[in-house]
Design an enzyme around this catalytic site. Structure first.
Site, PDB file in Angstrom:
ATOM      1  N   GLU A 237       0.765  -0.668   0.146  1.00  0.00           N
ATOM      2  CA  GLU A 237       0.231  -0.143   0.157  1.00  0.00           C
ATOM      3  C   GLU A 237       0.996   1.422   0.372  1.00  0.00           C
ATOM      4  O   GLU A 237       0.627   2.212  -1.050  1.00  0.00           O
ATOM      5  CB  GLU A 237      -1.154   0.072   1.160  1.00  0.00           C
ATOM      6  CG  GLU A 237      -2.169   1.155   1.244  1.00  0.00           C
ATOM      7  CD  GLU A 237      -2.752   1.415   2.559  1.00  0.00           C
ATOM      8  OE1 GLU A 237      -3.271   2.496   3.027  1.00  0.00           O
ATOM      9  OE2 GLU A 237      -3.129   0.311   3.147  1.00  0.00           O
ATOM     10  N   ARG A 263       2.513  34.509 -17.516  1.00  0.00           N
ATOM     11  CA  ARG A 263       2.575  35.593 -16.200  1.00  0.00           C
ATOM     12  C   ARG A 263       3.750  36.704 -15.947  1.00  0.00           C
ATOM     13  O   ARG A 263       4.168  37.401 -15.600  1.00  0.00           O
ATOM     14  CB  ARG A 263       2.451  35.357 -14.590  1.00  0.00           C
ATOM     15  CG  ARG A 263       0.916  35.215 -13.973  1.00  0.00           C
ATOM     16  CD  ARG A 263       0.297  36.406 -14.237  1.00  0.00           C
ATOM     17  NE  ARG A 263       0.507  37.527 -13.465  1.00  0.00           N
ATOM     18  CZ  ARG A 263       0.212  37.453 -12.336  1.00  0.00           C
ATOM     19  NH1 ARG A 263      -0.674  36.356 -11.333  1.00  0.00           N
ATOM     20  NH2 ARG A 263       0.865  38.696 -11.760  1.00  0.00           N
ATOM     21  N   GLN A 269      14.052  34.512  -9.820  1.00  0.00           N
ATOM     22  CA  GLN A 269      14.510  32.509  -9.437  1.00  0.00           C
ATOM     23  C   GLN A 269      13.129  31.928  -7.885  1.00  0.00           C
ATOM     24  O   GLN A 269      13.521  30.939  -7.683  1.00  0.00           O
ATOM     25  CB  GLN A 269      15.614  32.968  -8.695  1.00  0.00           C
ATOM     26  CG  GLN A 269      16.524  33.224 -10.077  1.00  0.00           C
ATOM     27  CD  GLN A 269      18.586  33.003  -9.448  1.00  0.00           C
ATOM     28  OE1 GLN A 269      18.396  33.584  -8.599  1.00  0.00           O
ATOM     29  NE2 GLN A 269      19.147  32.655 -11.186  1.00  0.00           N
TER      30      GLN A 269
END
Length: 376
Positions: A237, A263, A269
């Site tokens: 799991e 944008r 940085q």
């Protein structure tokens, strides 16, 4: 180990991504319809034997497809239902159950007519499963169960429950045993659904046993071997269920790259370094995941690697979600963006399948044992 995927594996990944985006995402289907579509696609039979209706694919293919599922699906809760069904319940039955149990349940779990879940946690027993209070008392032809389980994913919708119970001395490593219990069993009651802050489409609930009779043939493995069975289930799991989170991390990283390009923030940085770290974390996670899958193909133990992977993934998954929100700023904090939902969904990964702190305990213990036996 060969790090190059075959053309067939690459096609499998692409087909699954296309299927999920086209047929599963959005609100055009109910849960039942989505479940049926996944079963018809073959999602529940990836690595299981053909004699039960599976495809018998290797575990590297399975890991790659779990990644693809997390990447493509827009509902992390639905993914969690699927991976719980596959890796917590089905795979544990397949690995540890008798031929009779596998004949009885595996085909129906693979074709989707049964939904499974693993029930371990109790009110006062989470990570320390040797302290569970639910008991199984031997009677003629079976066992009588009494007690309760809590915070069980898939419980409200499950048809069968793989449960851990106390059959011996509390706290003893030989005190636990595991059984399969069907939802219509007399004495089994499914309690109220527990509301959560994330993974909201994956129902979580309580299970109560009151003089609940389970036939002897529904014992998984041997009497007193429950701790080994649960640890086996958790090992798988922690690896293959958490593989889906790698896919989510990849999806969020791509979302951030698209956003900063749009944008024109790609010269800052402070922003780009966040994405660079995301890529490093994804690469490290994939390397460990594929190593685990490779070792599983060779039938090797991966208990240490599974804990390392689970710890690393859950921590970096949450980090990736928070950094995505930070990059998107106020919009990321808005409900409209769905990024806040990603954060809420991710937080639980540091808790389920053994909390991060428990994984560090396991890692230290196994590393220390390795040093003591290998370098002394």
């Amino acid at each position: 180990m060969d790090f190059e995927f075959s053309n067939e594996q690459i096609k499998y990944k692409k087909y699954l991504i296309d299927f999920v985006k086209k047929d599963i995402n959005g609100n055009m289907h109910t849960f039942e319809e989505k479940w049926r579509l996944c079963a018809q696609y073959g999602l529940f039979g990836i690595s299981f034997e053909e004699k039960y209706g599976g495809f018998g694919e290797d575990y590297i293919t399975a890991a790659l497809l779990m990644e693809a599922l997390g990447y493509a699906c827009d509902d992390n809760g639905f993914v969690f239902i699927v991976t719980n069904h596959l890796w917590a319940c089905m795979n544990t039955i397949n690995q540890c159950g008798s031929d009779e149990l596998k004949q009885k349940y595996m085909r129906k779990l693979i074709d989707g007519s049964l939904i499974g879940c693993l029930a371990i946690t109790e009110d006062e027993s989470g990570s320390d499963i040797t302290q569970i209070k639910t008991t199984a008392t031997k009677v003629k032809n079976g066992y009588i169960l009494n007690g309760s389980k809590k915070f069980i994913s898939n419980a409200p919708i499950a048809d069968i429950f793989l449960i851990s119970v106390m059959t011996g001395e509390p706290g003893s490593i030989n005190g636990l045993s595991c059984f399969i219990c069907e939802k219509d069993t007399i004495g089994l009651e499914i309690g109220k659904e527990i509301k959560k802050m994330g993974l909201t489409s994956c129902p979580m609930g309580e299970i109560h046993f009151s003089d609940c009779f389970i036939p002897e043939e529904n014992m998984v493995g041997r009497l007193g071997n429950g701790l080994s069975i649960i640890n086996t289930g958790l090992e798988w799991e922690r690896s293959f269920e958490f593989a889906s989170h790698v896919g989510v991390m990849q999806k969020l990283m791509e979302l951030c790259v698209t956003y900063i390009e749009k944008r024109k923030l790609n010269n800052y940085q402070a922003v780009t370094h966040k994405i660079a770290k995301m890529r490093v974390n994804i690469e490290m996670a994939q390397l460990l995941l594929y190593k685990i899958a490779w070792k599983k193909n060779l039938h090797k133990n991966t208990y240490l690697e599974a804990s390392m992977f689970k710890y690393f993934i859950s921590e970096t998954y949450v980090e990736t979600c928070l950094e995505t929100l930070q990059i998107f700023g106020a919009y990321g904090y808005s409900i409209e963006s769905n990024i806040e939902k990603e954060v809420r969904d991710a937080l639980a990964s540091k808790i389920y399948s053994g909390a991060s702190e428990i994984q560090l305990n396991i890692i230290y213990k196994l590393v220390n044992n390795f040093i003591q036996t290998s370098y002394k």
